[in-house]
Design a protein around this motif. Sequence first.
Motif, PDB file in Angstrom:
ATOM      1  N   GLY A  36       0.814  -1.203   0.000  1.00 55.36           N
ATOM      2  CA  GLY A  36       0.000   0.000   0.000  1.00 55.36           C
ATOM      3  C   GLY A  36       0.848   1.253   0.000  1.00 55.36           C
ATOM      4  O   GLY A  36       2.045   1.238   0.289  1.00 55.36           O
ATOM      5  N   LEU A  37       0.210   2.367  -0.324  1.00 62.88           N
ATOM      6  CA  LEU A  37       0.902   3.652  -0.381  1.00 62.88           C
ATOM      7  C   LEU A  37       1.339   4.076   1.017  1.00 62.88           C
ATOM      8  O   LEU A  37       0.551   4.065   1.964  1.00 62.88           O
ATOM      9  CB  LEU A  37      -0.018   4.719  -0.981  1.00 62.88           C
ATOM     10  N   ASP A  38       2.591   4.450   1.147  1.00 63.71           N
ATOM     11  CA  ASP A  38       3.170   4.818   2.439  1.00 63.71           C
ATOM     12  C   ASP A  38       2.690   6.203   2.857  1.00 63.71           C
ATOM     13  O   ASP A  38       3.111   7.213   2.308  1.00 63.71           O
ATOM     14  CB  ASP A  38       4.694   4.798   2.324  1.00 63.71           C
ATOM     15  N   LEU A  39       1.807   6.230   3.850  1.00 66.33           N
ATOM     16  CA  LEU A  39       1.400   7.480   4.483  1.00 66.33           C
ATOM     17  C   LEU A  39       1.655   7.425   5.984  1.00 66.33           C
ATOM     18  O   LEU A  39       0.982   8.097   6.759  1.00 66.33           O
ATOM     19  CB  LEU A  39      -0.085   7.759   4.212  1.00 66.33           C
ATOM     20  N   CYS A  40       2.626   6.604   6.388  1.00 68.23           N
ATOM     21  CA  CYS A  40       2.874   6.474   7.824  1.00 68.23           C
ATOM     22  C   CYS A  40       4.350   6.476   8.203  1.00 68.23           C
ATOM     23  O   CYS A  40       4.672   6.665   9.378  1.00 68.23           O
ATOM     24  CB  CYS A  40       2.206   5.218   8.370  1.00 68.23           C
ATOM     25  N   LEU A 336      -8.729   1.967   5.294  1.00 69.70           N
ATOM     26  CA  LEU A 336      -7.695   2.591   4.460  1.00 69.70           C
ATOM     27  C   LEU A 336      -6.724   1.545   3.936  1.00 69.70           C
ATOM     28  O   LEU A 336      -6.327   1.588   2.760  1.00 69.70           O
ATOM     29  CB  LEU A 336      -6.949   3.649   5.264  1.00 69.70           C
ATOM     30  N   ALA A 337      -6.344   0.603   4.797  1.00 69.80           N
ATOM     31  CA  ALA A 337      -5.441  -0.466   4.358  1.00 69.80           C
ATOM     32  C   ALA A 337      -6.086  -1.283   3.242  1.00 69.80           C
ATOM     33  O   ALA A 337      -5.418  -1.674   2.270  1.00 69.80           O
ATOM     34  CB  ALA A 337      -5.070  -1.359   5.530  1.00 69.80           C
ATOM     35  N   GLY A 338      -7.385  -1.533   3.375  1.00 69.95           N
ATOM     36  CA  GLY A 338      -8.088  -2.284   2.340  1.00 69.95           C
ATOM     37  C   GLY A 338      -8.163  -1.551   1.017  1.00 69.95           C
ATOM     38  O   GLY A 338      -8.306  -2.174  -0.044  1.00 69.95           O
ATOM     39  N   GLU A 339      -8.058  -0.231   1.070  1.00 71.29           N
ATOM     40  CA  GLU A 339      -8.081   0.590  -0.143  1.00 71.29           C
ATOM     41  C   GLU A 339      -6.676   0.914  -0.647  1.00 71.29           C
ATOM     42  O   GLU A 339      -6.508   1.703  -1.579  1.00 71.29           O
ATOM     43  CB  GLU A 339      -8.838   1.893   0.123  1.00 71.29           C
ATOM     44  N   GLY A 340      -5.659   0.325   0.000  1.00 66.34           N
ATOM     45  CA  GLY A 340      -4.293   0.502  -0.489  1.00 66.34           C
ATOM     46  C   GLY A 340      -3.515   1.637   0.139  1.00 66.34           C
ATOM     47  O   GLY A 340      -2.528   2.102  -0.440  1.00 66.34           O
ATOM     48  N   PHE A 341      -3.939   2.081   1.333  1.00 68.95           N
ATOM     49  CA  PHE A 341      -3.229   3.162   2.023  1.00 68.95           C
ATOM     50  C   PHE A 341      -2.725   2.674   3.379  1.00 68.95           C
ATOM     51  O   PHE A 341      -3.489   2.114   4.159  1.00 68.95           O
ATOM     52  CB  PHE A 341      -4.141   4.367   2.248  1.00 68.95           C
ATOM     53  N   GLN A 342      -1.457   2.900   3.650  1.00 72.54           N
ATOM     54  CA  GLN A 342      -0.895   2.609   4.957  1.00 72.54           C
ATOM     55  C   GLN A 342      -0.859   3.897   5.782  1.00 72.54           C
ATOM     56  O   GLN A 342       0.011   4.737   5.629  1.00 72.54           O
ATOM     57  CB  GLN A 342       0.506   2.016   4.819  1.00 72.54           C
ATOM     58  N   ALA A 343      -1.872   4.063   6.626  1.00 74.08           N
ATOM     59  CA  ALA A 343      -1.958   5.188   7.554  1.00 74.08           C
ATOM     60  C   ALA A 343      -2.437   4.610   8.865  1.00 74.08           C
ATOM     61  O   ALA A 343      -3.528   4.048   8.937  1.00 74.08           O
ATOM     62  CB  ALA A 343      -2.917   6.253   7.031  1.00 74.08           C
ATOM     63  N   LYS A 344      -1.644   4.732   9.897  1.00 79.67           N
ATOM     64  CA  LYS A 344      -1.860   3.970  11.116  1.00 79.67           C
ATOM     65  C   LYS A 344      -2.733   4.700  12.134  1.00 79.67           C
ATOM     66  O   LYS A 344      -2.709   5.929  12.247  1.00 79.67           O
ATOM     67  CB  LYS A 344      -0.521   3.634  11.774  1.00 79.67           C
TER      68      LYS A 344
END
Length: 379
Positions: A36-40, A336-344
Amino acid sequence: MQETKPKNLPFFSELPAYFSRLESQKRVRSLDPPSGLDLCSNDYLGLSQNLKLQEALKEGIDLYGAGSTASRLVRGHRTVFEELESEFSNWVHSESSLFLANGYAANVGTISCVADPSYMIFCDRKNHASLMDGVRLSGGKKIYYRHCDMEHLEDLLKKYSGHANKMIVTESIFSMDGDASDLPALLSLKEKYGCLLYLDEAHSIGVFGEKGAGLSSAQVPSEISNIDFRMSSFGKALGLEGAMVSTSADARKYLLHSARTFVFSTAPMPAIAHAGLTSVQLVQEMNEERKKVLALAEHLRSSLQAIGKDTGNSSSQIVPILLGSEAHALDLADKLAGEGFQAKAIRPPTVDVSRIRVSINAKVEKNDLDRFIRIIQEN
């Protein structure tokens, strides 16, 4: 990240039940880099994946081997450490610097070495745990001031104005809230009340200031030498690991012989220092990446606020989405993880208010953020 203080730590006989409760609270540790896209992460400029930096690290291993073998005061020293310290000092306009294994070791080692039980130490309420651990180990009297509240800090300094030894400890950019310290005000109070000033620039170095030299170079360029200690991490925007404490030449000499996390630790890999020279060169040339990161963060903040989301006082690449409950934060992070975003999801006791912590890096694109914002709006 502000300090955490476990409450009612269980006896060993109670550990199974304790870990069961953690499991039910969905505290999950990822053993491999997630998809997933790194947002964390804190790789703000994407330097950890930079090919020149990777090649420099490989070259460092070829030159120096895999490990340093001992502390720098025994057999672990290499000239490349001093070369990196000199280059870094020139970059951030410091008389001298000392390289340590990581930011935690730098903060704990420096504060506990410089301060002692004779000190009154004034700490921002949201300081990182490593800063607070250094304060505790020093034996100094810890005095909290309200987060970024300079009036409250001055009230406390007035109260203890007759005390000889005083230190102010704070961060420049706070890792969970993404807001910034008022460095001109801090320097004014330091001078007025005769304090030392310790500034953690971990999330500022590489992102703010002239050539990325930190928030201090942006806010107080002509007064940088009045900041007694600045800690800068290599593990975030600089793409590696390790940390620098930038200070006077005399203070560096004192730390080199007295800071326990330096004296009694195996030196970092010399290859890291070799690669660090490349990182310092690269980051100074990344003005466009810095502009992009901060512009995208502002776009995210304004867009979230427009749909009624609370981003606190963020003014940096770190944007919190403050939420009403731990459950909401956890569920949103899963979606968000299921949609491809890594935001914790970050929750108490690490922070006072549950949130999604978003950190922007130079690999992110505006269309990615717009899709991210749509998901937030729907949830």
